[in-house]
Write a protein that holds these residues in place. Sequence first.
Motif, PDB file in Angstrom:
ATOM      1  N   ALA A  78      -5.866   0.024   1.785  1.00  0.00           N
ATOM      2  CA  ALA A  78      -5.236   0.682   2.607  1.00  0.00           C
ATOM      3  C   ALA A  78      -5.776   1.080   4.032  1.00  0.00           C
ATOM      4  O   ALA A  78      -5.772   0.304   5.159  1.00  0.00           O
ATOM      5  CB  ALA A  78      -4.300   2.462   2.308  1.00  0.00           C
ATOM      6  N   PHE A 103       0.977  -1.285   0.121  1.00  0.00           N
ATOM      7  CA  PHE A 103      -0.061   0.193  -0.167  1.00  0.00           C
ATOM      8  C   PHE A 103       0.796   1.079   0.262  1.00  0.00           C
ATOM      9  O   PHE A 103       1.905   1.272   1.073  1.00  0.00           O
ATOM     10  CB  PHE A 103      -0.961   0.317   1.088  1.00  0.00           C
ATOM     11  N   ILE A 153       5.169  -5.208   8.563  1.00  0.00           N
ATOM     12  CA  ILE A 153       4.332  -4.913   9.890  1.00  0.00           C
ATOM     13  C   ILE A 153       3.404  -5.158  10.647  1.00  0.00           C
ATOM     14  O   ILE A 153       3.227  -6.439  10.589  1.00  0.00           O
ATOM     15  CB  ILE A 153       3.377  -3.657   8.512  1.00  0.00           C
ATOM     16  N   SER A 208      -3.903   3.028  12.171  1.00  0.00           N
ATOM     17  CA  SER A 208      -5.070   2.414  11.508  1.00  0.00           C
ATOM     18  C   SER A 208      -4.754   1.763   9.565  1.00  0.00           C
ATOM     19  O   SER A 208      -6.146   2.805   9.475  1.00  0.00           O
ATOM     20  CB  SER A 208      -6.247   3.200  11.546  1.00  0.00           C
ATOM     21  N   LEU A 209      -3.392   1.887   9.134  1.00  0.00           N
ATOM     22  CA  LEU A 209      -3.342   1.687   8.049  1.00  0.00           C
ATOM     23  C   LEU A 209      -2.693  -0.327   7.711  1.00  0.00           C
ATOM     24  O   LEU A 209      -1.438   0.137   8.580  1.00  0.00           O
ATOM     25  CB  LEU A 209      -2.514   2.801   7.445  1.00  0.00           C
ATOM     26  N   LEU A 210      -3.158  -0.791   6.723  1.00  0.00           N
ATOM     27  CA  LEU A 210      -2.278  -1.467   6.882  1.00  0.00           C
ATOM     28  C   LEU A 210      -0.396  -1.405   5.513  1.00  0.00           C
ATOM     29  O   LEU A 210      -1.064  -0.060   5.499  1.00  0.00           O
ATOM     30  CB  LEU A 210      -3.423  -2.643   6.291  1.00  0.00           C
ATOM     31  N   GLY A 211       0.113  -2.176   5.228  1.00  0.00           N
ATOM     32  CA  GLY A 211       1.077  -2.488   4.320  1.00  0.00           C
ATOM     33  C   GLY A 211       0.919  -2.713   3.389  1.00  0.00           C
ATOM     34  O   GLY A 211       1.486  -2.442   2.445  1.00  0.00           O
ATOM     35  N   CYS A 212      -0.165  -3.715   3.742  1.00  0.00           N
ATOM     36  CA  CYS A 212      -0.172  -4.483   2.109  1.00  0.00           C
ATOM     37  C   CYS A 212      -1.250  -5.806   1.765  1.00  0.00           C
ATOM     38  O   CYS A 212      -1.738  -5.866   2.624  1.00  0.00           O
ATOM     39  CB  CYS A 212       1.154  -5.775   1.726  1.00  0.00           C
ATOM     40  N   PRO A 213      -2.338  -5.610   0.697  1.00  0.00           N
ATOM     41  CA  PRO A 213      -2.805  -6.454   0.958  1.00  0.00           C
ATOM     42  C   PRO A 213      -2.863  -7.598   1.441  1.00  0.00           C
ATOM     43  O   PRO A 213      -4.052  -8.389   1.921  1.00  0.00           O
ATOM     44  CB  PRO A 213      -3.026  -6.925  -0.758  1.00  0.00           C
ATOM     45  N   HIS A 234       3.427   2.586   2.589  1.00  0.00           N
ATOM     46  CA  HIS A 234       4.392   1.616   2.854  1.00  0.00           C
ATOM     47  C   HIS A 234       5.472   1.382   1.353  1.00  0.00           C
ATOM     48  O   HIS A 234       6.986   0.308   2.300  1.00  0.00           O
ATOM     49  CB  HIS A 234       3.483   0.421   3.161  1.00  0.00           C
ATOM     50  N   LEU A 239      -9.730  -4.490  -1.660  1.00  0.00           N
ATOM     51  CA  LEU A 239      -8.655  -4.484  -0.508  1.00  0.00           C
ATOM     52  C   LEU A 239      -8.022  -3.481  -0.527  1.00  0.00           C
ATOM     53  O   LEU A 239      -7.519  -2.611  -1.270  1.00  0.00           O
ATOM     54  CB  LEU A 239      -7.628  -5.880  -0.600  1.00  0.00           C
TER      55      LEU A 239
END
Lengths: 353, 162
Positions: free
Chosen positions: A164, A40, B76, B85-90, A43, A162
Amino acid sequence: MSIDDIATKVSKWFQDSGQSCEIIISSRIRLARNLSNHLFTTHCSNREKEIIVSKLREAILKTSIGSISEYVDISSASQLQKELLIERHLISTHLCKGQGPRAAIISKDEVFTAMLNEEDHLRMQAILPGLQLKECWELINRIDTEIEKQVSFAFDQHLGYLTACPTNVGTGIRVSLMLHLPALKMTNQIEKLLNATKEMKLAVRGLFGEGTDALGDFFQISNQITLGIKEEQIIEKLAENLIPKIVEYELVARDHLLKHQNNLLEDKVYRAKGILENARLISSKEALFLLSNLRLGINLGKIKDVAISTINELFMLTQPAHLQKNAGMSLSPSERDELRAKIIRNKLNMRKP
Amino acid sequence: MNCQNCNKNTATIHLTEITNGKRQEKHLCESCAQNDGITVSAQIPLNDLLNNLLAAQPKDQNVFNATSASCPKCNITIDDINEQSLLGCPEDYDVFSESLNKIIDKYQDGGKVHCGKVPQNECDKTTQESELENLKKALEEAVEQERYEDAARLRDEISKIQ
């Protein structure tokens, strides 16, 4: 189109037309998408961000909207250019403040915008005046499908698209309407509205989206739930159930004001007109507040010598970045207040002897 | 009024003691009162106090349970997600599915399964997969029923798709 050209004109979504446009300013739908096989945006290394931008740029420019769109490199745009695009609701402050390779693709009529490397790799929006959610969905869905034929989006059978932030997962859709609700505000019924929308899992925001105040009685209402419900259902719920109700409440409140508090109403409207026609210094906040009152006066037939389109034009062109862009130089806040007052005065007094 | 003890600082602590029916008043400055053990240092910053109180809450108040696991693709951890509150990858949706499902469930008002738009290539994938399933079943049946000509044809079709 170039950024420099658009500053003198009013965006199409802000022109006065469309259903219930005296209360519903605009309809907007945005979709959040991410490319599969990439991290995402937050990152990503700059190298990866660059790859994402170029993949999406190529795909979007090949769509049917691509040939009538302009690519804007946000990472190299000036602060003033970025602020101008924010004031026109074409990009977000998030994209403006971001880092590394990022861009926007904006259609010439400003109805469609794609932001590349915002919170998600791709955030697209369609924005139209009045109540036109279905038209927005038709457009954005069509473009999304055209892009999908060229790139692969991160998708899960159960969780859908999907994103972020896990709060956007599923459809990745945000459906929002900008409403002008001065009578509900004047009759102290906004709290009631806010509570009702909260119960229905809707978000209420200010004029410029997340984290902004409801300036000049403008409110943005949008869905929060994105999973377990079809896009069309979300739109239908808003367009056919909720929004007509809010519009009706506002109309009832306006009627009530006309019948029972006409003096108060007229005082507000004429006071706003008087200040706008005569002020020598005016802040953007005050201008927004007074123009909002004047807009109400026009919609209720109190003011007959000013057109709604004039008000809309003033709303847009008196914002800080627009003022400076059109003045061709950067201005201090007090210089801006002076110029703003002058533009408003000239416009409103134009037809007088 | 100055402190009775040191006579230097202003007395800010006023104590009335009644011992055996006898009333006695003490007027002390902060440091003397502390030395006497009457008060404790008032210099605990409010923030520390609050943090201590919060830390005393059970851990599972948090929507994400802290675990040390990290995503093999973006590195992550659940703590990072918690913070930003954000993700690093799907892939995070898979790796941290348990914790994420909780927050998704809470935020989405019980919505669990996507039922909206599906990308075209995913559609193809799904139909292809189910087609393959059907052919395999048909092949098994054909073999069982010793319809070898059909089985050969089905085998060819399957290998074409694969």
